[in-house]
Design an enzyme around this catalytic site. Sequence first.
Site, short mmCIF file in Angstrom:
data_model
loop_
_atom_site.label_atom_id
_atom_site.label_comp_id
_atom_site.label_asym_id
_atom_site.label_seq_id
_atom_site.Cartn_x
_atom_site.Cartn_y
_atom_site.Cartn_z
N THR A 52 0.84 -1.20 0.00
CA THR A 52 0.00 0.00 0.00
C THR A 52 0.87 1.25 0.00
O THR A 52 0.54 2.26 -0.62
CB THR A 52 -0.92 0.01 1.24
OG1 THR A 52 -1.87 -1.04 1.13
CG2 THR A 52 -1.66 1.34 1.38
N ASN A 53 2.03 1.15 0.68
CA ASN A 53 2.85 2.33 0.93
C ASN A 53 3.58 2.86 -0.29
O ASN A 53 4.16 3.96 -0.23
CB ASN A 53 3.83 2.04 2.07
CG ASN A 53 3.13 1.59 3.32
OD1 ASN A 53 1.91 1.77 3.44
ND2 ASN A 53 3.86 1.00 4.24
N LYS A 87 -36.03 41.44 -3.46
CA LYS A 87 -34.60 41.38 -3.11
C LYS A 87 -33.93 40.25 -3.88
O LYS A 87 -34.41 39.13 -3.94
CB LYS A 87 -34.44 41.15 -1.61
CG LYS A 87 -33.03 41.38 -1.08
CD LYS A 87 -33.04 41.36 0.45
CE LYS A 87 -31.72 41.81 1.04
NZ LYS A 87 -30.67 40.81 0.81
N SER A 137 -34.98 36.65 -0.68
CA SER A 137 -35.49 36.71 0.68
C SER A 137 -36.86 36.06 0.77
O SER A 137 -37.65 36.09 -0.19
CB SER A 137 -35.59 38.16 1.14
OG SER A 137 -36.22 38.25 2.41
#
Length: 619
Positions: free
Chosen positions: A297-298, A480, A474
Amino acid sequence: MEKSVIKEFLKHIQLFNELNESQIEVICNKVNVGNYSINSLLFSENNIRKNLFLIYEGEVELFKRTPYGGEKRLSIFSKYDFLGEGALMDDSPHSTSARATINSVIITLTRDRFKELMKEQNETALAILSSIGRVISRRMSAANTRVINVAAQYQSGRTRNEHDLLGDREVPHEYYYGVQTLRALENFNISGVTLNFYPVIIEALAMVKKAAALTNNELGLLSKPITDAIVQACDEIINGKYHSHFVVDMIQGGAGTSTNMNANEVIANRALEILGYEKGAYKYCHPNNHVNLSQSTNDAYPTSVKIALINSNKKLTQVLQELVQSFRNKATEFSQIIKMGRTQLQDAVPMTLGQEFEAYAVMLNEEVQRLEQNVKLFLEVNMGATAIGTGINSHPDYSEKVISHLSKVTGLKTVLAGNLVEATQDTGAFIMYSSAVKRLAVKLSKICNDLRLLSSGPRTGINEINLPPMQPGSSIMPGKVNPVIPEVVNQIAFKVIGNDLVVTIAAEGGQLELNVFEPVIVQSLFESIEMLKNGMMTLKEKCIDGITANEDRCRELVEKSIGIVTALNPALGYESCTKLAKEALETNRGVYELVLEKKLLSKTELDDLLKPENMIKPR
């Protein structure tokens, strides 16, 4: 098809496991055999369920259509698998579609024939319904409650037995992953974000495994049939198949072992199919002994991640360049619109709106260079390091040869690290690249701050530009409209900045010969890249491309501003300009108006000084 052949086939269907010979015989008389050519539909979503489909021969893909007309593959079913069992319970519509990917032979049991069975042999029908209930329960238990992986609920109901160090487990038959991936699923239900969220990682894992298999074959460590099967499986994954089987959480313990084993198991099981064996017959192709040969894996995991980051960076910079071009287009469009420049939120000197947008283009274009420069650090990999960099369990010539194969497979100029012990524990390249990603995010956020300020108002703010209105702003204030696109990009930037800190802390947290925190480094980087890509595309398409200028407002602010006195300095002198500025402040009048009133300059002279073309360079 002979009745005896159908009967033998039905014995392998998990739904009928509890039935005796005579009951199977009854089912034989109820089913139909059909041939489905490649790409023909078995059923389609939103249409009424009518049949239980039993795959005798061939392959069927389950898919779902997206809102934009695309398709998302959910799963692949093959011999002895079954679909549409819900039709035997009710006539609710299908939520997915299914089609044959190759010429297939499908045996069907219709809902009407099953109703006949319920009247004729109620006990047999109830046994089948009981099996269906267990299948549905298993599917639902596998489905994430957050519906992160929508394919999880589409299990066939069949299982196979696998074992590892900790004992035996049943793995759903159609899944290409194995027992170690299954344990990772159970152990790491952390973020809900799994490997298949990032296809580029899956493709890179397959590239690394392909290069390793070719190298092991060249060194005489792996037979040609197994090598060919592994290579074919890897090519299929690189081309987009089986991605739904990469299911481990991006954040995991074990320094990436779960990710590596997920890849090893999927590749091994697909290779087994290619070789003519059942999944799980690891005697013939083993996840560790064959797919992971000469690796750990490393070295395999970080190498895959680096390749994935290089490929992800290509898309990131492409999207960034498209955004840069949008700003350049606006710079050209606004090149003749004069406005006030500002420093410290105070009026400074006149400029053009085009100059403002060109500055944004240049600011972001610099990041293309930084990203491309930093991503080159990932070309150095540690393949052959195995566990800690000593190369234990690998052939002396493995490292050199695998780098050559990896370069051919990926199309990248990968190089072997000079010291594999150092390279296995050092995560400095991730820090450098993360810093470039953060720098891009910071600049994007700064630009979005500006866009919100420049569009503020519309009546009581700066209001020099209009952002495209995207949604009502809003739930209580009618009319708005908010700058929602720059706001979301701001928030993406905050997250990216936080992810950079995570990368830094995780890199620092490594101990001795390995940094076990690479998974969170990887998750953070890919999350940042994905959010930035999506954010920049959204910013371009839903904001920048649609920006319009309020030219009259820009001009009005210039004429009312005190800051234009700086532009008049060469013509009127510092003392006169200072008096003008003071009087303008005290009387709340504009400098432009006062200059004309005092006849210090004619309107023609004044307008000439304030022409956009005279604002964009020294004069």
